[in-house]
Design a protein around this motif. Structure first.
Motif, PDB file in Angstrom:
ATOM      1  N   TYR A   1      -4.840   6.896  -2.285  1.00  0.00           N
ATOM      2  CA  TYR A   1      -4.027   5.953  -1.216  1.00  0.00           C
ATOM      3  C   TYR A   1      -4.920   4.736  -0.998  1.00  0.00           C
ATOM      4  CZ  TYR A   1      -1.279   4.889   2.907  1.00  0.00           C
ATOM      5  OH  TYR A   1      -0.419   4.265   3.685  1.00  0.00           O
ATOM      6  N   LYS A   2      -6.518   5.213  -0.824  1.00  0.00           N
ATOM      7  CA  LYS A   2      -7.517   4.181  -0.489  1.00  0.00           C
ATOM      8  C   LYS A   2      -7.533   3.341  -1.581  1.00  0.00           C
ATOM      9  CE  LYS A   2     -10.375   6.848   1.156  1.00  0.00           C
ATOM     10  NZ  LYS A   2     -11.562   7.399   1.791  1.00  0.00           N
TER      11      LYS A   2
ATOM     12  N   MET B   1      -2.378  12.604   6.694  1.00  0.00           N
ATOM     13  CA  MET B   1      -2.423  13.471   5.520  1.00  0.00           C
ATOM     14  C   MET B   1      -3.271  14.516   5.563  1.00  0.00           C
ATOM     15  SD  MET B   1      -2.191  11.152   2.004  1.00  0.00           S
ATOM     16  CE  MET B   1      -2.674   9.287   2.405  1.00  0.00           C
ATOM     17  N   SER B   2      -4.614  14.251   6.167  1.00  0.00           N
ATOM     18  CA  SER B   2      -5.588  15.422   6.318  1.00  0.00           C
ATOM     19  C   SER B   2      -5.109  16.535   7.388  1.00  0.00           C
ATOM     20  CB  SER B   2      -6.880  14.611   6.572  1.00  0.00           C
ATOM     21  OG  SER B   2      -7.584  15.650   7.197  1.00  0.00           O
TER      22      SER B   2
ATOM     23  N   GLY C   1       0.985   3.747  -3.039  1.00  0.00           N
ATOM     24  CA  GLY C   1       0.557   5.033  -2.582  1.00  0.00           C
ATOM     25  C   GLY C   1       1.304   6.154  -2.707  1.00  0.00           C
TER      26      GLY C   1
ATOM     27  N   THR D   1       0.827  -1.290  -0.178  1.00  0.00           N
ATOM     28  CA  THR D   1       0.063   0.167   0.000  1.00  0.00           C
ATOM     29  C   THR D   1       0.885   1.411  -0.009  1.00  0.00           C
ATOM     30  OG1 THR D   1      -1.739  -1.012   1.359  1.00  0.00           O
ATOM     31  CG2 THR D   1      -1.813   1.431   1.334  1.00  0.00           C
TER      32      THR D   1
ATOM     33  N   SER E   1      -3.287   6.714   8.388  1.00  0.00           N
ATOM     34  CA  SER E   1      -2.470   7.132   7.279  1.00  0.00           C
ATOM     35  C   SER E   1      -3.158   8.496   6.756  1.00  0.00           C
ATOM     36  CB  SER E   1      -2.069   6.281   6.275  1.00  0.00           C
ATOM     37  OG  SER E   1      -1.995   4.994   6.846  1.00  0.00           O
ATOM     38  N   CYS E   2      -4.653   8.290   6.504  1.00  0.00           N
ATOM     39  CA  CYS E   2      -5.242   9.346   5.646  1.00  0.00           C
ATOM     40  C   CYS E   2      -5.759  10.487   6.603  1.00  0.00           C
ATOM     41  CB  CYS E   2      -6.500   8.717   5.336  1.00  0.00           C
ATOM     42  SG  CYS E   2      -6.415   7.356   3.983  1.00  0.00           S
TER      43      CYS E   2
ATOM     44  N   ASN F   1      -7.457  15.508  -1.244  1.00  0.00           N
ATOM     45  CA  ASN F   1      -8.737  14.716  -1.396  1.00  0.00           C
ATOM     46  C   ASN F   1      -8.209  13.509  -2.650  1.00  0.00           C
ATOM     47  OD1 ASN F   1     -11.149  14.174  -0.627  1.00  0.00           O
ATOM     48  ND2 ASN F   1     -12.208  15.922  -1.828  1.00  0.00           N
TER      49      ASN F   1
ATOM     50  N   PHE G   1      -5.663   2.418   7.527  1.00  0.00           N
ATOM     51  CA  PHE G   1      -5.733   3.403   6.295  1.00  0.00           C
ATOM     52  C   PHE G   1      -6.378   4.691   7.219  1.00  0.00           C
ATOM     53  CE2 PHE G   1      -5.936  -0.064   3.434  1.00  0.00           C
ATOM     54  CZ  PHE G   1      -5.420   0.524   2.294  1.00  0.00           C
ATOM     55  N   PHE G   2      -7.035   4.579   8.309  1.00  0.00           N
ATOM     56  CA  PHE G   2      -7.693   5.816   8.892  1.00  0.00           C
ATOM     57  C   PHE G   2      -6.454   6.382   9.305  1.00  0.00           C
ATOM     58  CE2 PHE G   2      -8.697   8.209  12.572  1.00  0.00           C
ATOM     59  CZ  PHE G   2      -9.742   9.156  11.897  1.00  0.00           C
TER      60      PHE G   2
ATOM     61  N   ILE H   1      -5.707  11.367  -0.824  1.00  0.00           N
ATOM     62  CA  ILE H   1      -6.359  10.360   0.118  1.00  0.00           C
ATOM     63  C   ILE H   1      -7.017   9.197  -0.781  1.00  0.00           C
ATOM     64  CG2 ILE H   1      -8.015  10.119   1.905  1.00  0.00           C
ATOM     65  CD1 ILE H   1      -6.784  12.704   2.875  1.00  0.00           C
TER      66      ILE H   1
END
Lengths: 253, 369
Positions: free
Chosen positions: B304-305, B353-354, B170, B166, B349-350, B298, B346-347, B301
């Protein structure tokens, strides 16, 4: 009244029978105008008369379709090389300042000298500080434009143009977007600039400024130069009826 | 209240009435401003309490962290059975990368942060030196992970998997798609008809096709378009597709940013004698990118997902590893635990980023400092 000492007879701007259209709309009609070194010209007229378009043609922000514009012996054509040399000789100050909001005041002033003229960063900084001192805001050098008042922003814009060491300065309604109490500080800066012998073309409604500084006042209406004379004659005995009407509208209120 | 008299022009600045600002003011204004708001606050607090009570119990207090199978888990306690994760955590992280070589992944992962630091934090001390490292990092990481040089054993791509896959997909996709997206956005605005048309065609094609189709193309068809003899590994082909796909989206986001810049900015740059590339580099892009940060993030992310989609062409991303774990008779039926664990990864990492993008937006805000 500011006296002009080093006036030479050689024209630095020569406009010959120039026409411009926006699409099919004829905005500038048969404009002929010569501007001498060190001369200060004020252009006035009702809105939509083409006065801004005229000075924007001089540094080719607008493209004319017929006739000639010659700046510093260089004829304005589509040639990019000519264009760049003219633009670094002709400074412009806009109604809405157009400072770069993501750069500090100092960076606004040094960006073009460094990248367009190839000035070393240190010299560019010194020059910028000198000119910021001249417009009386050296202490704001490290702030961003958004943190300054309108009058301060416009003075930065003037300093930014001067950093390119231009031979001619164009002013497109420099005080129209300002609050009344800030108009004076910008006009004072422009008067001081005039005293240095800079060639200036100013589109403005500030008739006090015209009386004080201009060598010649031009009245435009519907794309034509209606009348051009020295300020004394222009204000005291205008010849054309449209000039008289315009003056009565802006002076008697 | 105040009966004092002041001379005109000498009225002092008084403090606001008590209870309208600060902590109590906030509580009063936001939670208990009216009868219905007060009721809503009380009901919400009770609801949240019951929910959290149950969830935390299942997650932690009643959970089993080590056991040999699901049946053993259930014998010990009736909460979550995290044993499925703890027993297979190596696979979740590294896929089937040989255990003896996993240090190569660890080093690459840790140095990745050093490589990104100067790019993400412009005010870092010694940034210039670190940027050199950022420049060589891609080669460094490639050599380390792929092997085949300096006596490092070559590792087959088919063994890559888990979170490592991933992150590779990503991060590479994100890093490559931003510059391509910028070029496409500029191309789309270009005065040169050929450049503009090509950019528009590329963007519209990439946006008009589902990503999963592109991945199938990457896995089966791409080799037909290449000159004979070239043989890209499936991983590279997938990365190219991810990059192109998100570059198209980023191009449109940045175009929005470019179009939001007032015309006066270009006029000022023109009047100062700056040429197209100078204007683009110093005036257009800094402002356009700043405006586009939320949209770009956006897209990142999303990309990435979306890397989880590679499971359809047989690559073992965390979801693939999870499915393999669930297929094991020992762990059959623990899908809640497995998918929650992947979701948590995933949460984290994202969300990072956010938060970074929020921080950057604030930092670049020059309006009123």
């Amino acid at each position: 009244m500011v006296k002009n000492k080093n006036k030479l007879s050689k024209p630095v701007i020569e406009i010959k029978e120039m026409h411009k259209w926006f699409g099919t709309f004829h905005v500038l009609k048969n404009i002929s105008l010569g501007v001498n070194q060190g001369e200060r010209i004020v252009i006035c007229g009702p809105s939509g008369s083409g006065k801004s378009t005229l000075i924007r043609c001089i540094n080719r922000l607008e493209v004319h379709q017929k006739g000639d514009i010659i700046v510093n012996d260089v004829k304005l054509t589509g040639d990019l090389k000519n264009l760049e040399s003219i633009r670094s000789d002709v400074g412009m100050v806009f109604q809405s300042f157009n400072l770069f909001p993501h750069l500090t005041v100092l960076e606004n002033c040094t960006l073009a000298p460094i990248w367009v003229k190839g000035l070393p960063k240190k010299e560019a900084n010194e020059l910028a500080m000198e000119l910021l001192t001249r417009v009386k805001i050296p202490e704001q050098a490290l702030k961003f434009p958004g943190q300054l008042s309108g009058g301060q922003q416009q003075r930065v814009a003037i300093a930014r143009s001067l950093c390119m060491q231009p031979k001619i300065m164009l002013f497109d309604e420099p005080t129209s977007a300002l609050d009344p109490e800030m108009i004076k500080e910008v006009l004072d800066t422009m008067i001081e600039l005039a005293e240095t012998g800079m060639t200036m073309l100013v589109v403005t409604h500030e008739m006090g400024f015209a009386k004080k500084v201009a060598d010649s006042v031009i009245f435009m209406d519907e794309g034509e130069i209606i009348e051009q004379s020295d300020p004394k004659n222009f204000f005291n005995n205008p010849k054309n009826d449209r000039t008289k009407l315009f003056l009565s509208q802006i002076l008697n209120h | 209240m105040s009966t004092e008299m002041y001379k005109p022009g000498s009225y002092p600045n008084l403090p606001p009435p008590p209870g309208t600002v600060g902590f109590y003011g906030w509580i009063r204004n936001n939670l208990f401003s009216s009868i219905s708001n007060t009721l809503l606050t009380i009901v919400s607090v009770v609801l949240v309490y019951y929910l959290i009570d149950g969830i935390i119990g299942w997650f932690f207090f009643d959970a089993v962290f080590d056991a040999d199978s699901k049946i053993e888990c259930r014998k010990i306690n009736d909460g979550a059975c995290w044993a499925v994760i703890t027993r297979r955590v190596g696979q979740f992280v590294y896929g089937f990368y040989p255990e003896a070589e996993r240090w190569r992944i660890d080093i690459s992962f840790l140095t990745m942060f050093i490589a990104f630091a100067p790019l993400l934090y412009p005010d870092l001390p010694k940034r210039k030196w670190l940027l050199w490292f950022s420049g060589i990092f891609p080669f460094f990481a490639f050599i380390l992970i792929n092997g085949g040089f300096f006596g490092l054993a070559k590792i087959e791509y088919s063994l890559f998997g888990g979170f490592m896959l991933t992150v590779i997909l990503g991060v590479t996709g994100i890093v490559c798609s931003l510059p391509i997206g910028i070029l496409l956005a500029l191309g789309r605005q270009s005065k040169l008809t050929v450049v503009r048309t090509l950019s528009i065609c590329f963007i519209e094609f990439m946006r008009g096709v589902p990503l999963i189709t592109l991945l199938f193309v990457a896995s089966s068809m791409l080799n037909y378009f290449m000159p004979p003899g070239t043989n890209f590994s499936i991983l590279v082909r997938v990365i190219i597709m991810f990059t192109f796909f998100s570059a198209a989206y980023i191009a449109e986001v940045i175009r929005g940013g470019i179009q939001a810049i007032p015309k006066g900015q270009y006029e000022a740059a023109d009047a100062l004698g700056m040429n197209y590339w100078q204007t683009t580099r110093f005036i257009t892009l800094p402002q356009a990118l700043k405006i586009s940060i939320p949209g770009i993030m956006n897209t990142f992310i999303g990309l990435y997902k979306d890397t989880t989609l590679v499971v359809v062409i047989g690559l073992l991303d965390p979801l693939g590893i999870g499915r393999a774990a669930l297929a094991d008779t020992k762990w059959n039926g623990l899908s809640t635990e497995t998918y929650l664990f992947v979701a948590l990864f995933f949460f984290v990492s994202c969300f990072a980023m956010s938060r970074y993008s929020l921080w950057l937006e604030n930092k670049l805000n020059t309006d009123h400092k």
